[in-house]
Design a protein around this motif. Structure first.
Motif, PDB file in Angstrom:
ATOM      1  N   CYS A  78      16.091  15.632  -2.688  1.00 50.40           N
ATOM      2  CA  CYS A  78      16.971  14.677  -2.001  1.00 50.40           C
ATOM      3  C   CYS A  78      18.053  14.175  -2.965  1.00 50.40           C
ATOM      4  CB  CYS A  78      16.107  13.535  -1.468  1.00 50.40           C
ATOM      5  SG  CYS A  78      17.003  12.121  -0.812  1.00 50.40           S
ATOM      6  N   LEU A  79      17.655  13.856  -4.193  1.00 51.79           N
ATOM      7  CA  LEU A  79      18.638  13.397  -5.197  1.00 51.79           C
ATOM      8  C   LEU A  79      19.606  14.518  -5.563  1.00 51.79           C
ATOM      9  CD1 LEU A  79      16.479  11.337  -7.743  1.00 51.79           C
ATOM     10  CD2 LEU A  79      17.645  10.542  -5.683  1.00 51.79           C
ATOM     11  N   ASN A  80      19.051  15.714  -5.777  1.00 47.99           N
ATOM     12  CA  ASN A  80      19.917  16.826  -6.199  1.00 47.99           C
ATOM     13  C   ASN A  80      20.869  17.272  -5.090  1.00 47.99           C
ATOM     14  OD1 ASN A  80      19.136  17.014  -8.887  1.00 47.99           O
ATOM     15  ND2 ASN A  80      17.347  18.298  -8.392  1.00 47.99           N
ATOM     16  N   ASP A  81      20.435  17.061  -3.845  1.00 51.28           N
ATOM     17  CA  ASP A  81      21.311  17.392  -2.705  1.00 51.28           C
ATOM     18  C   ASP A  81      22.248  16.242  -2.363  1.00 51.28           C
ATOM     19  OD1 ASP A  81      19.946  19.751  -2.543  1.00 51.28           O
ATOM     20  OD2 ASP A  81      18.709  19.176  -0.815  1.00 51.28           O
ATOM     21  N   LEU A  88      22.003   2.291  -8.342  1.00 52.07           N
ATOM     22  CA  LEU A  88      21.736   2.750  -9.714  1.00 52.07           C
ATOM     23  C   LEU A  88      21.935   4.263  -9.798  1.00 52.07           C
ATOM     24  CD1 LEU A  88      20.401   1.424 -12.363  1.00 52.07           C
ATOM     25  CD2 LEU A  88      18.288   2.461 -11.570  1.00 52.07           C
ATOM     26  N   ILE A  89      21.351   4.979  -8.848  1.00 50.54           N
ATOM     27  CA  ILE A  89      21.459   6.441  -8.843  1.00 50.54           C
ATOM     28  C   ILE A  89      22.896   6.869  -8.535  1.00 50.54           C
ATOM     29  CG2 ILE A  89      20.675   8.548  -7.679  1.00 50.54           C
ATOM     30  CD1 ILE A  89      17.965   7.065  -7.277  1.00 50.54           C
ATOM     31  N   SER A  90      23.524   6.205  -7.594  1.00 51.82           N
ATOM     32  CA  SER A  90      24.928   6.498  -7.267  1.00 51.82           C
ATOM     33  C   SER A  90      25.815   6.325  -8.500  1.00 51.82           C
ATOM     34  CB  SER A  90      25.442   5.548  -6.189  1.00 51.82           C
ATOM     35  OG  SER A  90      24.830   5.807  -4.975  1.00 51.82           O
ATOM     36  N   GLY A  91      25.539   5.269  -9.248  1.00 50.23           N
ATOM     37  CA  GLY A  91      26.321   5.008 -10.462  1.00 50.23           C
ATOM     38  C   GLY A  91      26.148   6.128 -11.480  1.00 50.23           C
ATOM     39  N   ASP A  92      24.902   6.589 -11.628  1.00 49.27           N
ATOM     40  CA  ASP A  92      24.636   7.696 -12.561  1.00 49.27           C
ATOM     41  C   ASP A  92      25.388   8.955 -12.118  1.00 49.27           C
ATOM     42  OD1 ASP A  92      22.955   5.980 -13.891  1.00 49.27           O
ATOM     43  OD2 ASP A  92      21.105   6.866 -13.135  1.00 49.27           O
ATOM     44  N   ILE A  93      25.358   9.216 -10.820  1.00 52.71           N
ATOM     45  CA  ILE A  93      26.022  10.415 -10.288  1.00 52.71           C
ATOM     46  C   ILE A  93      27.548  10.292 -10.432  1.00 52.71           C
ATOM     47  CG2 ILE A  93      26.486  11.731  -8.169  1.00 52.71           C
ATOM     48  CD1 ILE A  93      23.581  11.023  -7.300  1.00 52.71           C
ATOM     49  N   ALA A  94      28.062   9.078 -10.254  1.00 52.14           N
ATOM     50  CA  ALA A  94      29.515   8.867 -10.412  1.00 52.14           C
ATOM     51  C   ALA A  94      29.925   9.133 -11.867  1.00 52.14           C
ATOM     52  CB  ALA A  94      29.884   7.447 -10.000  1.00 52.14           C
ATOM     53  N   ALA A  95      29.064   8.716 -12.808  1.00 53.65           N
ATOM     54  CA  ALA A  95      29.380   8.907 -14.234  1.00 53.65           C
ATOM     55  C   ALA A  95      29.122  10.340 -14.681  1.00 53.65           C
ATOM     56  CB  ALA A  95      28.551   7.939 -15.077  1.00 53.65           C
ATOM     57  N   ILE A  96      28.210  11.030 -13.972  1.00 52.80           N
ATOM     58  CA  ILE A  96      27.834  12.398 -14.330  1.00 52.80           C
ATOM     59  C   ILE A  96      27.809  13.233 -13.049  1.00 52.80           C
ATOM     60  CG2 ILE A  96      26.167  13.840 -15.569  1.00 52.80           C
ATOM     61  CD1 ILE A  96      24.965  11.298 -16.770  1.00 52.80           C
ATOM     62  N   PRO A  97      28.976  13.725 -12.624  1.00 51.70           N
ATOM     63  CA  PRO A  97      29.028  14.447 -11.329  1.00 51.70           C
ATOM     64  C   PRO A  97      28.081  15.644 -11.256  1.00 51.70           C
ATOM     65  CG  PRO A  97      31.235  13.873 -12.081  1.00 51.70           C
ATOM     66  CD  PRO A  97      30.316  13.537 -13.208  1.00 51.70           C
ATOM     67  N   ASP A  98      27.822  16.301 -12.403  1.00 48.17           N
ATOM     68  CA  ASP A  98      26.937  17.478 -12.358  1.00 48.17           C
ATOM     69  C   ASP A  98      25.482  17.119 -12.691  1.00 48.17           C
ATOM     70  OD1 ASP A  98      27.133  17.046 -15.069  1.00 48.17           O
ATOM     71  OD2 ASP A  98      27.586  19.130 -15.597  1.00 48.17           O
ATOM     72  N   LEU A  99      25.127  15.854 -12.555  1.00 45.46           N
ATOM     73  CA  LEU A  99      23.747  15.422 -12.845  1.00 45.46           C
ATOM     74  C   LEU A  99      22.760  16.185 -11.963  1.00 45.46           C
ATOM     75  CD1 LEU A  99      22.176  13.235 -14.512  1.00 45.46           C
ATOM     76  CD2 LEU A  99      22.216  11.816 -12.470  1.00 45.46           C
TER      77      LEU A  99
END
Lengths: 130, 130
Positions: free
Chosen positions: B16-19, B48-59
């Motif tokens: 779910c997170l990776n998608d 929190l997770i959205s913020g991580d993904i925004a900072a690291i688009p290829d997370l």
């Protein structure tokens, strides 16, 4: 071993560390292991723990959370202790610190063969530089 | 749930997170949870997770090691990614980084109710300041 047996074995290992019976590590740790992706002898592993104990005489391994399957133990270890010498490159300040380690162990024939350890160094650094 | 069911559930959560299906987090996370000893809403957790993904688009959350019992999942997550904005207070340098997270989850009725996360920030900092 079952998860329950592995958990019991791990608790014996932690007791061994807390009792400073490092001569008995051969009962719990293989002669050769992998520690954070680096090959290490049991002697090196013992030296690592001895070094930690020398730097933190009141080091006590407290199991905060333990998850086991039939091959692995994952543990959150909670520490509350007072470093008296450099630990992880951080100088002591005479005060007690509280920090955690999240560590995974892979067992083989009832003994630790591989370890992945993460210590909350950022929290430790923040407390030691206060 | 059995350990095996919990593991399957956790793998669904990671997918779910990776998608980037963060709208579906309600299937995996309670409305109120405890994150590193702090109360947090599911909305905060999502942010929190959205913020991580925004900072690291290829997370990408890669499960390196997973240990489950009938109540907990412990996971070593391996990351290889390229931060494009500040992450954990560290500035990006345009290069890819490799680091791990050791995280424990306590489930309640099949959903995450408590999380204890440790990220190898020291390693990350060493790579970003090169």
């Amino acid at each position: 071993m079952t998860a329950r047996e592995l958990e019991a074995r791990y608790r014996q290992y932690i007791n061994c560390l807390n009792d400073r019976r490092l001569d008995e590590l051969d009962q719990f740790v293989h002669e050769e292991l992998i520690y954070n992706d680096n090959p290490m002898s049991r002697r090196d592993y013992r030296d690592l723990i001895s070094g930690d104990i020398a730097a933190i005489p009141d080091l006590f391994f407290k199991i905060g959370l333990l998850v086991a399957d039939d091959r692995h133990v994952a543990c959150r270890l909670d520490f509350h202790c007072t470093p008296t010498a450099s630990f992880l490159g951080l100088q002591p300040n005479g005060k007690a610190v509280t920090f955690s380690e999240h560590v995974f162990y892979r067992f083989r024939n009832g003994k630790i063969g591989q370890v992945w350890s993460l210590i909350d160094k950022a929290s430790l650094a923040a407390q030691l530089t206060k």
